[in-house]
Write a protein that holds these residues in place. Structure first.
Motif, short mmCIF file in Angstrom:
data_model
loop_
_atom_site.label_atom_id
_atom_site.label_comp_id
_atom_site.label_asym_id
_atom_site.label_seq_id
_atom_site.Cartn_x
_atom_site.Cartn_y
_atom_site.Cartn_z
N UNK A 251 17.30 85.60 2.38
CA UNK A 251 16.89 86.98 2.15
C UNK A 251 16.62 87.31 0.68
N UNK A 252 17.26 86.62 -0.24
CA UNK A 252 17.19 87.01 -1.65
C UNK A 252 15.88 86.53 -2.29
N UNK A 253 15.29 87.41 -3.09
CA UNK A 253 14.01 87.09 -3.73
C UNK A 253 14.11 85.91 -4.68
N UNK A 254 15.30 85.70 -5.27
CA UNK A 254 15.46 84.60 -6.22
C UNK A 254 15.26 83.24 -5.55
N UNK A 255 15.49 83.16 -4.24
CA UNK A 255 15.29 81.91 -3.52
C UNK A 255 13.81 81.59 -3.31
N UNK A 256 12.96 82.59 -3.56
CA UNK A 256 11.52 82.42 -3.33
C UNK A 256 10.72 82.56 -4.62
N UNK A 257 11.34 82.30 -5.74
CA UNK A 257 10.60 82.36 -7.01
C UNK A 257 9.54 81.27 -7.04
N UNK A 258 8.46 81.45 -7.80
CA UNK A 258 7.41 80.43 -7.86
C UNK A 258 7.93 79.04 -8.23
N UNK A 259 8.98 78.96 -9.03
CA UNK A 259 9.55 77.67 -9.38
C UNK A 259 10.24 76.98 -8.23
N UNK A 260 10.52 77.73 -7.14
CA UNK A 260 11.18 77.17 -5.96
C UNK A 260 10.19 76.85 -4.84
#
Length: 457
Positions: free
Chosen positions: A324-333
């Motif tokens: 759910x967290x946006x940090x898990x879907x950052x462009x670097x990921x």
């Protein structure tokens, strides 16, 4: 020294999976390549908008069928969700038809996806021409047939010779499909699906009343807003043979409007993707999975006939509601996130269970819609893609032609890839000539050096 692999947990049937540097480079490059060109989008949208505006005017002024006069457009599908890949050549247009108060009855064998739709009471309004003999049940086949007739009349009267043609009817398709071929690019075809849709504002069926699982991701308030919206039914019958009379006239529930809204407001935080500084890679991951599904279907059209992009979108929604967290879907990921999505999709195929995101009791991987044989084949090719580094995502080189060699990319089931393939006679001959040429060049050099030394003395 650069690490050659990164280890992540993908949720696949195996243990941890390794993302090589080459695979990560492929995922990132392919993700960039799948974006649509703005110039292509502008041309396509102008053409489609002109068609739809003209069709709406034709239907509203049509005298021989007043039932379709009071309609409005609801755009749906991958282009309007901004996840279309390759080219803007497919558009989905839903024509919303307002109906009197209705009662919908679930067909139990299809777990909340298909319904018979009946009027609450008899009527003498224009809809009576599309009712069955009981005077209350709305016929899906009659509505779809009349839409075909009207669109055919519209094209022949207003767009004859302008590049638009009507495709033949398909029993299991709810759409009237139009194809457009421009004079400049005769090899490129654009299709528009026009789907007559019943708009029902009185609440969702019981099977979907709980709504999508977005509480931890988008919030409980957002889920309540979704469920409060109107629900739509499209004239699509179930797949399979020996259907009952009710199934032949059934309507499939559609959540396209909710899906488009989820795609637009997809972040755990409302500001996700509003600016370049808070971009995410969610849509890029879905484009990559759509590319993989499309590539597999092109290579194995018969074996994977039941497979479609909606299976990939459904898996995508489930993964979003879990991560759910946006940090898990950052462009670097990106590479990690794509492998997570692919791993979930592969596990669903292996387990034979891909639950509908809105109707939670319906399994999209269950027969007769998805046969066990097709599911077994899908499981095999997905595992093979992972093991081989996703060759279906690779773009063929210009020298190899436009269409990749499917026999090289993915072998048939039951075959093995030889670790050291045999060398052809032509390759051996070429190698021999290269060795002779090298030794001949060295001998000439020595002779020249010797002659130079003698002359110098």
């Amino acid at each position: 020294m650069e690490s050659r692999t990164r280890t992540i947990s993908t949720g696949t049937p195996g243990d941890d999976a390794c993302i090589s540097v080459e695979l990560e480079r492929l995922i990132r490059q392919r993700g960039r390549d799948l974006r649509l060109r703005k110039l292509d989008q502008q041309k396509a949208v102008r053409t489609v908008n002109h068609l739809i505006d003209s069709l709406l005017e034709f239907l509203k002024n049509n005298e021989d069928q007043p039932f379709f006069r009071d309609i409005s457009v609801l755009t749906s599908g991958s282009y309007y969700e901004m996840v279309k890949i390759h080219k803007p050549n497919e558009f989905d247009i839903m024509l919303k038809i307002k109906v009197p108060r209705i009662d919908f009855l679930e067909l139990e064998e299809y777990k909340g996806l298909f319904y018979t739709v009946k009027l609450m009471k008899s009527t003498r309004k224009e809809i009576q021409h599309f009712l069955l003999e009981d005077g209350r049940t709305i016929s899906a086949t009659k509505v779809k047939a009349e839409m075909h007739r009207l669109v055919r009349k519209f094209i022949s009267n207003h767009f004859q010779g302008k590049g638009w043609t009507i495709c033949r009817k398909l029993v299991n398709s709810p759409a009237v499909t139009l194809e457009y071929t421009s004079k400049e690019k005769a090899d490129e075809v654009m299709s528009v699906d026009i789907v007559p849709t019943l708009e029902v504002p009185q609440g969702w069926p019981q099977a979907a009343r709980a709504g999508p699982n977005v509480d931890q991701w988008l919030g409980k308030k957002c889920r309540r807003q979704f469920v409060s919206k109107a629900v739509y039914f499209i004239p699509k019958r179930p797949k399979g043979r020996n259907l009952s009379d009710d199934a032949k006239e059934s309507w499939r529930i559609s959540f396209s409007h909710i899906e488009k809204e989820i795609m637009q407001y997809h972040g755990n935080k409302k500001t996700c993707c509003e600016t370049s500084s808070n971009r995410c890679c969610r849509k890029v991951c879905l484009r990559l999975l759509k590319c993989l599904i499309e590539g597999l279907k092109q290579q194995f059209p018969k074996e994977l006939e039941p497979l479609c992009s909606y299976h990939g979108k459904t898996a995508f929604f489930h993964v979003l509601s879990d991560r759910v967290h946006d940090s898990l879907w950052s462009p670097g990921q990106l590479s990690v996130s794509f492998m997570k999505l692919f791993g979930y999709f592969e596990r669903c195929a292996l387990n034979g269970s891909l639950l509908h995101f809105f109707v939670r009791e319906h399994n999209l991987f269950s027969p007769p819609a998805f046969s066990k044989r097709a599911l077994g084949f899908l499981t095999h090719v997905l595992r093979e893609q992972r093991d081989l580094g996703f060759p279906v995502l690779k773009v063929p080189s210009p020298s190899s032609g436009v269409v990749p060699d499917t026999e090289t990319l993915i072998p048939d089931i039951g075959t093995l890839i030889e670790p050291n393939p045999p060398v052809s006679d032509t390759c051996r001959i070429s190698a021999s000539f290269r060795h002779v040429y090298v030794w001949y060049s060295i001998a000439v050099i020595f002779v020249c050096v010797g002659i130079a030394c003698v002359l110098h003395k």
